[in-house]
Design a protein around this motif. Sequence first.
Motif, PDB file in Angstrom:
ATOM      1  N   VAL A 175       4.767  10.437  21.120  1.00 55.16           N
ATOM      2  CA  VAL A 175       3.860  10.173  20.018  1.00 55.16           C
ATOM      3  C   VAL A 175       3.962  11.322  19.028  1.00 55.16           C
ATOM      4  N   VAL A 176       4.678  11.097  17.970  1.00 56.19           N
ATOM      5  CA  VAL A 176       4.885  12.119  16.958  1.00 56.19           C
ATOM      6  C   VAL A 176       4.327  11.581  15.654  1.00 56.19           C
ATOM      7  N   LEU A 177       3.265  12.146  15.207  1.00 51.97           N
ATOM      8  CA  LEU A 177       2.604  11.622  14.027  1.00 51.97           C
ATOM      9  C   LEU A 177       2.937  12.466  12.813  1.00 51.97           C
ATOM     10  N   SER A 178       3.073  11.799  11.719  1.00 52.40           N
ATOM     11  CA  SER A 178       3.377  12.474  10.472  1.00 52.40           C
ATOM     12  C   SER A 178       2.716  11.713   9.355  1.00 52.40           C
ATOM     13  N   PRO A 179       2.232  12.405   8.323  1.00 55.69           N
ATOM     14  CA  PRO A 179       1.611  11.698   7.217  1.00 55.69           C
ATOM     15  C   PRO A 179       2.620  11.023   6.303  1.00 55.69           C
ATOM     16  N   ALA A 180       3.908  11.228   6.550  1.00 56.25           N
ATOM     17  CA  ALA A 180       4.914  10.679   5.652  1.00 56.25           C
ATOM     18  C   ALA A 180       4.949   9.160   5.710  1.00 56.25           C
ATOM     19  N   SER A 181       5.311   8.569   4.649  1.00 62.81           N
ATOM     20  CA  SER A 181       5.529   7.131   4.494  1.00 62.81           C
ATOM     21  C   SER A 181       4.351   6.304   4.991  1.00 62.81           C
ATOM     22  N   VAL A 182       3.145   6.740   4.717  1.00 63.35           N
ATOM     23  CA  VAL A 182       1.953   5.977   5.057  1.00 63.35           C
ATOM     24  C   VAL A 182       1.313   5.517   3.764  1.00 63.35           C
ATOM     25  N   ALA A 183       1.002   4.247   3.699  1.00 64.72           N
ATOM     26  CA  ALA A 183       0.442   3.695   2.468  1.00 64.72           C
ATOM     27  C   ALA A 183      -0.954   3.144   2.713  1.00 64.72           C
ATOM     28  N   GLN A 184      -1.785   3.205   1.700  1.00 64.34           N
ATOM     29  CA  GLN A 184      -3.096   2.582   1.778  1.00 64.34           C
ATOM     30  C   GLN A 184      -2.940   1.103   1.480  1.00 64.34           C
ATOM     31  N   THR A 185      -3.504   0.274   2.343  1.00 62.58           N
ATOM     32  CA  THR A 185      -3.408  -1.159   2.105  1.00 62.58           C
ATOM     33  C   THR A 185      -4.759  -1.803   2.324  1.00 62.58           C
ATOM     34  N   SER A 186      -4.813  -3.078   2.072  1.00 61.97           N
ATOM     35  CA  SER A 186      -6.043  -3.816   2.300  1.00 61.97           C
ATOM     36  C   SER A 186      -6.341  -3.882   3.790  1.00 61.97           C
ATOM     37  N   PRO A 187      -7.621  -3.865   4.169  1.00 61.73           N
ATOM     38  CA  PRO A 187      -7.957  -3.938   5.590  1.00 61.73           C
ATOM     39  C   PRO A 187      -7.689  -5.320   6.137  1.00 61.73           C
ATOM     40  N   PRO A 188      -7.449  -5.423   7.452  1.00 59.20           N
ATOM     41  CA  PRO A 188      -7.252  -6.742   8.042  1.00 59.20           C
ATOM     42  C   PRO A 188      -8.529  -7.563   7.988  1.00 59.20           C
ATOM     43  N   ALA A 189      -8.364  -8.848   8.172  1.00 55.11           N
ATOM     44  CA  ALA A 189      -9.476  -9.776   8.010  1.00 55.11           C
ATOM     45  C   ALA A 189     -10.618  -9.490   8.978  1.00 55.11           C
ATOM     46  N   ASN A 190     -10.290  -8.962  10.153  1.00 53.41           N
ATOM     47  CA  ASN A 190     -11.332  -8.773  11.157  1.00 53.41           C
ATOM     48  C   ASN A 190     -11.899  -7.351  11.169  1.00 53.41           C
ATOM     49  N   SER A 191     -11.614  -6.562  10.129  1.00 51.16           N
ATOM     50  CA  SER A 191     -12.129  -5.197  10.103  1.00 51.16           C
ATOM     51  C   SER A 191     -13.478  -5.166   9.405  1.00 51.16           C
ATOM     52  N   LYS A 192     -14.159  -4.043   9.553  1.00 48.28           N
ATOM     53  CA  LYS A 192     -15.472  -3.911   8.931  1.00 48.28           C
ATOM     54  C   LYS A 192     -15.313  -3.797   7.416  1.00 48.28           C
ATOM     55  N   PRO A 193     -16.275  -4.321   6.674  1.00 44.82           N
ATOM     56  CA  PRO A 193     -16.195  -4.244   5.215  1.00 44.82           C
ATOM     57  C   PRO A 193     -16.043  -2.804   4.747  1.00 44.82           C
ATOM     58  N   GLY A 194     -15.149  -2.608   3.824  1.00 40.56           N
ATOM     59  CA  GLY A 194     -14.974  -1.278   3.241  1.00 40.56           C
ATOM     60  C   GLY A 194     -14.009  -0.398   3.997  1.00 40.56           C
ATOM     61  N   ALA A 195     -13.599  -0.835   5.180  1.00 44.89           N
ATOM     62  CA  ALA A 195     -12.701   0.001   5.973  1.00 44.89           C
ATOM     63  C   ALA A 195     -11.319   0.042   5.340  1.00 44.89           C
ATOM     64  N   GLN A 196     -10.677   1.159   5.396  1.00 44.71           N
ATOM     65  CA  GLN A 196      -9.314   1.303   4.899  1.00 44.71           C
ATOM     66  C   GLN A 196      -8.380   1.513   6.087  1.00 44.71           C
ATOM     67  N   VAL A 197      -7.325   0.779   6.109  1.00 41.66           N
ATOM     68  CA  VAL A 197      -6.352   0.915   7.185  1.00 41.66           C
ATOM     69  C   VAL A 197      -5.064   1.445   6.592  1.00 41.66           C
ATOM     70  N   GLN A 198      -4.522   2.447   7.218  1.00 43.49           N
ATOM     71  CA  GLN A 198      -3.264   2.987   6.757  1.00 43.49           C
ATOM     72  C   GLN A 198      -2.130   2.227   7.423  1.00 43.49           C
ATOM     73  N   THR A 199      -1.307   1.665   6.611  1.00 44.45           N
ATOM     74  CA  THR A 199      -0.191   0.872   7.125  1.00 44.45           C
ATOM     75  C   THR A 199       1.117   1.559   6.769  1.00 44.45           C
ATOM     76  N   PRO A 200       1.866   2.004   7.757  1.00 43.33           N
ATOM     77  CA  PRO A 200       3.161   2.612   7.444  1.00 43.33           C
ATOM     78  C   PRO A 200       4.118   1.592   6.863  1.00 43.33           C
ATOM     79  N   ASP A 201       4.915   2.035   5.954  1.00 44.07           N
ATOM     80  CA  ASP A 201       5.880   1.151   5.293  1.00 44.07           C
ATOM     81  C   ASP A 201       7.153   1.069   6.136  1.00 44.07           C
ATOM     82  N   LEU A 202       7.333  -0.053   6.807  1.00 49.49           N
ATOM     83  CA  LEU A 202       8.520  -0.253   7.649  1.00 49.49           C
ATOM     84  C   LEU A 202       9.498  -1.225   7.008  1.00 49.49           C
TER      85      LEU A 202
END
Lengths: 267, 114
Positions: A16-43
């Motif tokens: 498990v090697v985490l890095s802030p690189a190539s992480v984008a802010q996207t819309s939260p999934p349908a089942n997430s709490k209102p206002g939540a932001q999910v970081q989705t890596p660009d693959l």
Amino acid sequence: MRNLLLHSAAVALGLVVLSPASVAQTSPPANSKPGAQVQTPDLSGDWGAPLGSGGGGFIISDPGEKKTGTAQDDTPYQPWALAKLNSERPEGGPRATFENTTDPRIKYCDPIGVPRIYLVPTQFRFVQTPDIVYILYQYGPTWRPILMGRPHRQEPDPTWWGESVGKYEGDTLVVDSIGFNDKTWLDHVGRPHSDQMHLVEKFRRVNHDTLQMDLIFDDPKAYTKPWAGQKIFKLQHGGFDDAYACSMSEYEHFQKSVTDPVVAPKK
Amino acid sequence: MAHHGNAGYDMTTMTTFQKATITEIEWTNPHCQIRFDATNDKGALEHWTLEAPPPSMLAPREWVRKSLQAGDVITIYFHAAKNGSPFGIIQKVEFPNGKVLHAYPDRDTAPKSE
């Protein structure tokens, strides 16, 4: 308990090697709490074996590639699994033979399964939606749905591709799969697995052109302890749209017109 | 049923014919097939069959189904079968205008199983 062991194994193996690189802010999934932001890596992009690597190789090896797919490497086989490996007649690896293969994907065009599909010299692509990440494979062609943010069902019935759930951990897509049948090989040399295989795939884009996949195999029925594998893929440029189809009629034709005369005894 | 691997070919030696006449192309899985005629150094006509990567691998290497057509005369590079039969696994072709199409990347080691 098994999840705890698995997590411990992952940490111990440094997977498990985490890095802030190539992480984008996207819309939260349908089942997430209102206002939540999910970081989705660009693959995004088409991924395949590095040029000149000879396709995808024969085995899913450890980062140092010390495993060779033989009885002598450090894969923690259960006795029956080692016996089964030694009984196979693969067309790749140190025990390669052209004759009377037992490889189910060559002998029957059986689905190649996961993770072996990463060893064929074809490409794959992620389609990332909030609820489901689809992995589209040029080989087959086939696809797997990764159900995001959901738990596994209780004892899913065994299938060729298993049941996969996923989540993002920082810049990494973590895919957790169970519910496999035991009919596929893990690799081209014939490593077996059981219907108890629990496979974790971790995908991380280490830079724009490079995707790292770390694997953890947890299959106590076939292996005495969890073990890890790793593969590196490179961004591909073209060719994804040309599917590779397994056709028994074409395989049989190739067998008769090329393979048989090539393996015939020297005159 | 078998099709993969290169255990049947001499991957340490490259065979070349400078005036190979293409006779047939099969654009199929698990491997494409290239057939050609060429005259050996003793003046005898030989009929060769080469296996090539599948279409899905040739496409990103700038091959299309009609890259080679019956009647084309090209220079062809391949690894021949160990048993002396007129079969092999292709490496690349070179056209009279100097254009080269690789079936496998040139490298120090032989192409592995695909």
